[in-house]
Scaffold this active site. Structure first.
Site, PDB file in Angstrom:
ATOM      1  N   ASP A  31     -62.397  -6.128 -96.912  1.00  0.00           N
ATOM      2  CA  ASP A  31     -62.647  -6.117 -95.470  1.00  0.00           C
ATOM      3  C   ASP A  31     -63.813  -7.065 -95.206  1.00  0.00           C
ATOM      4  OD1 ASP A  31     -63.499  -5.585 -92.899  1.00  0.00           O
ATOM      5  OD2 ASP A  31     -63.521  -3.405 -93.153  1.00  0.00           O
ATOM      6  N   ILE A  32     -63.553  -8.121 -94.458  1.00  0.00           N
ATOM      7  CA  ILE A  32     -64.566  -9.172 -94.267  1.00  0.00           C
ATOM      8  C   ILE A  32     -65.800  -8.653 -93.521  1.00  0.00           C
ATOM      9  CG2 ILE A  32     -63.753 -10.170 -92.073  1.00  0.00           C
ATOM     10  CD1 ILE A  32     -64.084 -12.962 -93.517  1.00  0.00           C
ATOM     11  N   ASN A  58     -59.675 -16.122 -80.735  1.00  0.00           N
ATOM     12  CA  ASN A  58     -58.791 -16.847 -79.809  1.00  0.00           C
ATOM     13  C   ASN A  58     -59.677 -17.655 -78.862  1.00  0.00           C
ATOM     14  OD1 ASN A  58     -59.381 -15.217 -77.357  1.00  0.00           O
ATOM     15  ND2 ASN A  58     -58.426 -13.597 -78.575  1.00  0.00           N
ATOM     16  N   GLY A  90     -56.463  -7.619 -84.787  1.00  0.00           N
ATOM     17  CA  GLY A  90     -56.625  -8.140 -86.150  1.00  0.00           C
ATOM     18  C   GLY A  90     -58.071  -8.193 -86.598  1.00  0.00           C
ATOM     19  N   ASP A 142     -60.396 -10.204 -85.688  1.00  0.00           N
ATOM     20  CA  ASP A 142     -61.280 -10.406 -84.534  1.00  0.00           C
ATOM     21  C   ASP A 142     -61.744  -9.050 -83.983  1.00  0.00           C
ATOM     22  OD1 ASP A 142     -62.585 -11.690 -82.439  1.00  0.00           O
ATOM     23  OD2 ASP A 142     -60.755 -12.267 -81.375  1.00  0.00           O
ATOM     24  N   SER A 180     -54.922 -17.454 -89.047  1.00  0.00           N
ATOM     25  CA  SER A 180     -53.578 -17.671 -88.461  1.00  0.00           C
ATOM     26  C   SER A 180     -52.438 -16.934 -89.162  1.00  0.00           C
ATOM     27  CB  SER A 180     -53.212 -19.168 -88.386  1.00  0.00           C
ATOM     28  OG  SER A 180     -53.854 -19.795 -87.295  1.00  0.00           O
ATOM     29  N   GLY A 227     -51.869 -13.753 -89.449  1.00  0.00           N
ATOM     30  CA  GLY A 227     -51.511 -12.445 -88.896  1.00  0.00           C
ATOM     31  C   GLY A 227     -50.739 -12.629 -87.601  1.00  0.00           C
ATOM     32  N   TYR A 255     -50.897 -14.768 -85.328  1.00  0.00           N
ATOM     33  CA  TYR A 255     -50.501 -16.149 -85.009  1.00  0.00           C
ATOM     34  C   TYR A 255     -49.338 -16.674 -85.863  1.00  0.00           C
ATOM     35  CZ  TYR A 255     -54.253 -16.932 -81.558  1.00  0.00           C
ATOM     36  OH  TYR A 255     -55.069 -16.892 -80.452  1.00  0.00           O
TER      37      TYR A 255
HETATM   38  N1  AR6 Z   1     -60.928  -8.331 -93.080  1.00  0.00           N
HETATM   39  C1  AR6 Z   1     -60.259  -9.395 -93.562  1.00  0.00           C
HETATM   40  N2  AR6 Z   1     -59.057  -9.793 -93.113  1.00  0.00           N
HETATM   41  C2  AR6 Z   1     -58.494  -9.055 -92.115  1.00  0.00           C
HETATM   42  C3  AR6 Z   1     -59.124  -7.929 -91.536  1.00  0.00           C
HETATM   43  C4  AR6 Z   1     -60.398  -7.564 -92.066  1.00  0.00           C
HETATM   44  N3  AR6 Z   1     -61.071  -6.512 -91.596  1.00  0.00           N
HETATM   45  N4  AR6 Z   1     -58.294  -7.433 -90.568  1.00  0.00           N
HETATM   46  C5  AR6 Z   1     -57.194  -8.217 -90.552  1.00  0.00           C
HETATM   47  N5  AR6 Z   1     -57.299  -9.186 -91.487  1.00  0.00           N
HETATM   48  P1  AR6 Z   1     -55.230 -11.974 -87.476  1.00  0.00           P
HETATM   49  P2  AR6 Z   1     -54.634 -14.703 -86.542  1.00  0.00           P
HETATM   50  C6  AR6 Z   1     -56.367 -10.276 -91.855  1.00  0.00           C
HETATM   51  O1  AR6 Z   1     -54.012 -11.432 -86.818  1.00  0.00           O
HETATM   52  O2  AR6 Z   1     -53.303 -14.670 -87.170  1.00  0.00           O
HETATM   53  C7  AR6 Z   1     -56.534 -11.722 -82.697  1.00  0.00           C
HETATM   54  O3  AR6 Z   1     -56.052 -10.893 -81.694  1.00  0.00           O
HETATM   55  C8  AR6 Z   1     -54.925 -10.142 -91.472  1.00  0.00           C
HETATM   56  O4  AR6 Z   1     -54.247  -9.284 -92.392  1.00  0.00           O
HETATM   57  O5  AR6 Z   1     -56.484 -11.194 -87.390  1.00  0.00           O
HETATM   58  O6  AR6 Z   1     -55.508 -15.919 -86.722  1.00  0.00           O
HETATM   59  C9  AR6 Z   1     -57.361 -12.895 -82.155  1.00  0.00           C
HETATM   60  O7  AR6 Z   1     -58.102 -12.511 -81.012  1.00  0.00           O
HETATM   61  C10 AR6 Z   1     -54.456 -11.589 -91.610  1.00  0.00           C
HETATM   62  O8  AR6 Z   1     -54.146 -11.899 -92.976  1.00  0.00           O
HETATM   63  O9  AR6 Z   1     -55.589 -13.474 -86.937  1.00  0.00           O
HETATM   64  C11 AR6 Z   1     -56.293 -13.903 -81.832  1.00  0.00           C
HETATM   65  O10 AR6 Z   1     -55.721 -13.654 -80.557  1.00  0.00           O
HETATM   66  C12 AR6 Z   1     -55.690 -12.397 -91.221  1.00  0.00           C
HETATM   67  O11 AR6 Z   1     -56.778 -11.465 -91.195  1.00  0.00           O
HETATM   68  C13 AR6 Z   1     -55.259 -13.681 -82.910  1.00  0.00           C
HETATM   69  O12 AR6 Z   1     -55.430 -12.338 -83.346  1.00  0.00           O
HETATM   70  C14 AR6 Z   1     -55.581 -13.056 -89.869  1.00  0.00           C
HETATM   71  O13 AR6 Z   1     -54.831 -12.225 -89.001  1.00  0.00           O
HETATM   72  C15 AR6 Z   1     -55.494 -14.589 -84.097  1.00  0.00           C
HETATM   73  O14 AR6 Z   1     -54.416 -14.478 -84.997  1.00  0.00           O
END
Ligand code: AR6
Length: 172
Positions: A10-11, A24, A32, A34, A121, A123, A125
């Protein structure tokens, strides 16, 4: 010797100089990673983002901005906006590479030595995970060859599939 590591975790729990947020363009939080970062950091992070929005009106795809980190155990959060995957013909690959490069440029400008990235990107995206892993590792690999402040880059994978893909990408 500059290191690149891949771990699962978990980052929000990383004790590094900076963590990168897959944000975003609004910089006002979301789901996600964020959402997780804003929840863990508390309202000071949103306030810092608001100040950036007031100054420059958000963040474009591929760009990055830096803020303080509220209650997190890192010093800074670098917010970058990954591309939404459409069909691969809209510059998605170049924009994803730009996220890593621009985040690292900001890190260097702020004297950051240790930095953790999520799998930008991959997740919400929808970027194909294997290709995202290759681009992420290649971008960071060529960046850390340069003489900069960066000593360590950690890819923090949330899911086992990304852990496998980023680990194998790092082996070449
Ligand atoms: N620690 C590390 N990685 C994580 C965590 C965490 N706590 N939680 C999720 N991930 P995403 P995107 C991973 O969807 O695709 C948001 O709503 C997740 O499993 O977070 O860039 C923003 O506001 C995946 O592998 O980001 C934007 O609107 C990775 O983080 C949109 O999502 C990225 O997934 C951005 O989409």
């Amino acid at each position: 010797m500059r290191q690149i590591e891949v771990i699962q975790g978990d980052i929000t729990r990383m004790s590094v100089d900076a963590i990168v947020n897959a944000a975003n363009s609004s910089l006002m939080g979301g789901g996600g990673v964020d959402g997780a970062i804003h929840r863990a950091a508390g309202p000071k992070l949103l306030e810092a983002c608001r100040q950036i929005v007031a100054r420059q009106g958000g963040c474009k795809t591929g760009d990055a901005v830096i803020t303080t980190a509220g209650n997190l155990s890192c010093k800074y959060v670098i917010h970058t906006v990954g591309p939404v995957w459409r069909d691969g013909n809209n510059g998605e690959r170049e924009k994803l590479a730009a996220c890593y490069n621009n985040s690292l440029d900001l890190a260097v400008a702020n004297g950051i030595r240790t930095i953790a990235f999520p799998n930008i990107s991959t997740g919400i995206y929808g970027f194909p995970k294997e290709e995202a892993a290759m681009i992420a590792i290649a971008s960071v690999h060529s960046y850390v060859k340069k003489e900069t402040t960066i000593e360590k880059v950690i890819f923090v994978c949330f899911d086992a599939e990304n852990l496998r893909l980023y680990s194998s990408a790092i082996k070449g």
